[in-house]
Design an enzyme around this catalytic site. Structure first.
Site, PDB file in Angstrom:
ATOM      1  N   CYS A 193      -1.233   1.330   8.793  1.00  0.00           N
ATOM      2  CA  CYS A 193      -0.301   0.405   8.189  1.00  0.00           C
ATOM      3  C   CYS A 193      -0.873  -1.005   7.978  1.00  0.00           C
ATOM      4  O   CYS A 193      -1.227  -1.684   8.939  1.00  0.00           O
ATOM      5  CB  CYS A 193       0.891   0.366   9.141  1.00  0.00           C
ATOM      6  SG  CYS A 193       2.222  -0.637   8.641  1.00  0.00           S
ATOM      7  N   SER A 200      11.558   5.423   8.783  1.00  0.00           N
ATOM      8  CA  SER A 200      11.020   5.043  10.091  1.00  0.00           C
ATOM      9  C   SER A 200      11.438   3.615  10.418  1.00  0.00           C
ATOM     10  O   SER A 200      11.352   2.728   9.577  1.00  0.00           O
ATOM     11  CB  SER A 200       9.494   5.145  10.042  1.00  0.00           C
ATOM     12  OG  SER A 200       8.919   4.848  11.294  1.00  0.00           O
ATOM     13  N   SER A 229      10.422   4.217  16.104  1.00  0.00           N
ATOM     14  CA  SER A 229       9.147   3.757  16.683  1.00  0.00           C
ATOM     15  C   SER A 229       9.426   3.211  18.072  1.00  0.00           C
ATOM     16  O   SER A 229       9.755   2.050  18.240  1.00  0.00           O
ATOM     17  CB  SER A 229       8.534   2.688  15.788  1.00  0.00           C
ATOM     18  OG  SER A 229       8.248   3.247  14.521  1.00  0.00           O
ATOM     19  N   LEU A 230       9.301   4.069  19.068  1.00  0.00           N
ATOM     20  CA  LEU A 230       9.670   3.676  20.429  1.00  0.00           C
ATOM     21  C   LEU A 230       8.494   3.002  21.145  1.00  0.00           C
ATOM     22  O   LEU A 230       8.606   1.868  21.586  1.00  0.00           O
ATOM     23  CB  LEU A 230      10.167   4.907  21.208  1.00  0.00           C
ATOM     24  CG  LEU A 230      10.940   4.593  22.479  1.00  0.00           C
ATOM     25  CD1 LEU A 230      12.259   3.891  22.181  1.00  0.00           C
ATOM     26  CD2 LEU A 230      11.202   5.856  23.302  1.00  0.00           C
ATOM     27  N   GLU A 283       0.822  -1.212   0.000  1.00  0.00           N
ATOM     28  CA  GLU A 283       0.000   0.000   0.000  1.00  0.00           C
ATOM     29  C   GLU A 283       0.854   1.259   0.000  1.00  0.00           C
ATOM     30  O   GLU A 283       1.961   1.254   0.518  1.00  0.00           O
ATOM     31  CB  GLU A 283      -0.833   0.063   1.285  1.00  0.00           C
ATOM     32  CG  GLU A 283      -1.594  -1.184   1.578  1.00  0.00           C
ATOM     33  CD  GLU A 283      -2.109  -1.214   3.019  1.00  0.00           C
ATOM     34  OE1 GLU A 283      -2.963  -2.052   3.284  1.00  0.00           O
ATOM     35  OE2 GLU A 283      -1.676  -0.406   3.850  1.00  0.00           O
ATOM     36  N   GLY A 332       6.275  -2.702   6.026  1.00  0.00           N
ATOM     37  CA  GLY A 332       7.666  -3.125   6.039  1.00  0.00           C
ATOM     38  C   GLY A 332       8.565  -2.376   6.991  1.00  0.00           C
ATOM     39  O   GLY A 332       8.230  -1.291   7.475  1.00  0.00           O
ATOM     40  N   ASN A 384      -4.466   3.409  15.982  1.00  0.00           N
ATOM     41  CA  ASN A 384      -5.508   3.078  15.022  1.00  0.00           C
ATOM     42  C   ASN A 384      -5.793   1.590  15.223  1.00  0.00           C
ATOM     43  O   ASN A 384      -4.967   0.765  14.860  1.00  0.00           O
ATOM     44  CB  ASN A 384      -4.986   3.360  13.607  1.00  0.00           C
ATOM     45  CG  ASN A 384      -6.102   3.352  12.587  1.00  0.00           C
ATOM     46  OD1 ASN A 384      -7.230   2.972  12.880  1.00  0.00           O
ATOM     47  ND2 ASN A 384      -5.774   3.760  11.385  1.00  0.00           N
TER      48      ASN A 384
END
Ligand code: SAH
Length: 376
Positions: free
Chosen positions: A369, A227, A250-251, A118, A193, A326
């Protein structure tokens, strides 16, 4: 089970990490996989003059034309040969969803082998961002992420990544997206990914994005964000590339106990190590590192965790980006209560940490995602 889903990977066990993509047939070579020198060599091998590489590159990266049949300044006889050799069809649009009066558009793509990925184009008054995928699926298995739940199908090629951006640029240039003809200013590797687990192809794509035409699209490196869950050695390598792209980490939790479960890579590289790699990245590139933190109700949104996060990142070249979770279908988790979100923000501000809450564009079109591919 459809053909498409059969070609996807198996669901991983909780906490299981997959670093090496399953061996699969590779997508065909495309002009966008190649450096300028490689394009010249490829064209010469096909019996054409080297300057054709420049012509083809201008068509593709400047005019956003990927169909040699329309490149009428090339001899007719050469067009078909060059089309087959350098412009294979890599992406086929399966579904388009739009929202926000057409200014947010999500595309589900089918790759040559049936794998699904996507991309999302988001136009704002002052910028246009495209969120791209770097792998079909993902091996990092974060339990709140739809892609993570589906496992890793395969790595994408450089050109498969670049083609998502070119497709978005084409839609903008054509005036299809409300707001008049426009250009892409930002590219974020926040689709499907783990970009740093597909390092070589992603670096190739970043080069194609930031190099000026005819080599690439000429997007500012400052507008590109990579990211990552925190692959520490790869963060170190990225810092040495001399590409001043923004690093997003991304913690999602400031303590190892919780992060071990939310971001399973933490069982390999701990919070202290990954933050250390992030500060080194910031020092090397002079770029503010973005700390991504999805706020999950009663899981990671306590004030004491905000406080701990604030202490870990204060006085650093950093920005904290809070993302209301989300929820993915079937998950027991949901976004934080508004009052808890506000308290979390206030705690970080107390420590003098720059913080924003990400807007939730595209939610109604499964913007999170991997949700669209999972639904297909
Ligand atoms: N693998 C990379 C890039 C892809 S995900 C990474 O993890 O950074 C891009 C961002 O979306 C990451 O910060 C990820 O944690 C976040 N994300 C994934 N699923 C989400 C969800 N359901 N709600 C909110 N953020 C999510």
């Amino acid at each position: 089970m459809s053909t498409a889903s059969q070609s996807q990977s198996r669901t991983p066990a909780p906490g299981q990490l997959t670093f090496v993509a399953p061996r699969r047939a590779k997508p065909a070579r495309h002009l966008a996989d190649l450096t300028m020198a490689e394009r010249k060599a490829a064209v010469t091998e096909l019996g054409e003059k080297a300057f054709r590489a420049d012509q083809l590159s201008r068509h593709y990266f400047e005019k956003l034309n990927g169909d040699p049949a329309l490149m009428t300044d090339l001899p007719a006889a050469a067009r078909e040969k060059l089309a087959t050799a350098l412009f294979p069809k890599l992406l086929t649009s399966v579904r388009e969803l739009t929202t926000d009066k057409g200014t947010t558009r999500k595309t589900l793509w089918r790759l040559f082998d049936g794998a699904l990925v996507e991309s999302v184009l988001m136009r704002y008054p002052d910028r246009t961002t495209i969120c791209v995928s770097s792998q079909a699926g993902c091996g990092m298995n974060c339990p709140f992420c739809a892609t993570g739940q589906a496992g890793l199908t395969r790595n994408m090629s450089t050109a498969e990544i670049v083609e998502q951006v070119v497709a978005g640029a084409r839609a903008l240039a054509s005036g299809e997206v409300p707001g008049g003809p426009g250009r892409i200013s930002n590219v974020v590797f926040m689709g499907m990914g783990e970009p740093l687990a597909n390092y070589k192809a992603v670096i190739g794509a970043v080069h194609r994005l930031v190099e000026p035409a005819p080599s690439g699209l000429g997007i500012s490196a400052r507008g590109v964000t990579v990211s990552t869950v925190g692959l520490v050695p790869a963060i170190g390598k990225l810092a040495e590339e001399g590409l001043p792209v923004t690093l997003a980490l991304s913690l999602h939790a400031p303590d190892d106990e919780l992060r071990d479960t939310l971001v399973p890579i933490n069982t390999r590289w701990k919070v202290a190590e990954v933050l250390d790699a992030a500060w080194k990245y910031a020092a090397r590139t002079k770029r503010r590192v973005s700390i991504e933190y999805a706020l999950i109700k009663d899981i990671n949104d306590q004030e004491w965790r905000a406080d701990l996060l604030g202490k870990l990142v204060r006085n650093k070249l950093v920005h904290v980006n809070l993302i209301p979770l989300n929820p993915t279908p079937g998950s027991k988790w949901t976004a934080s209560r508004p009052e808890d979100e506000q308290a979390f923000v206030r705690r970080l501000e107390f420590h003098g940490v720059p913080v924003t809450v990400r807007d939730t564009r595209g939610r109604e079109i499964d913007g999170a995602c991997g949700q669209l591919a999972a639904a297909e």
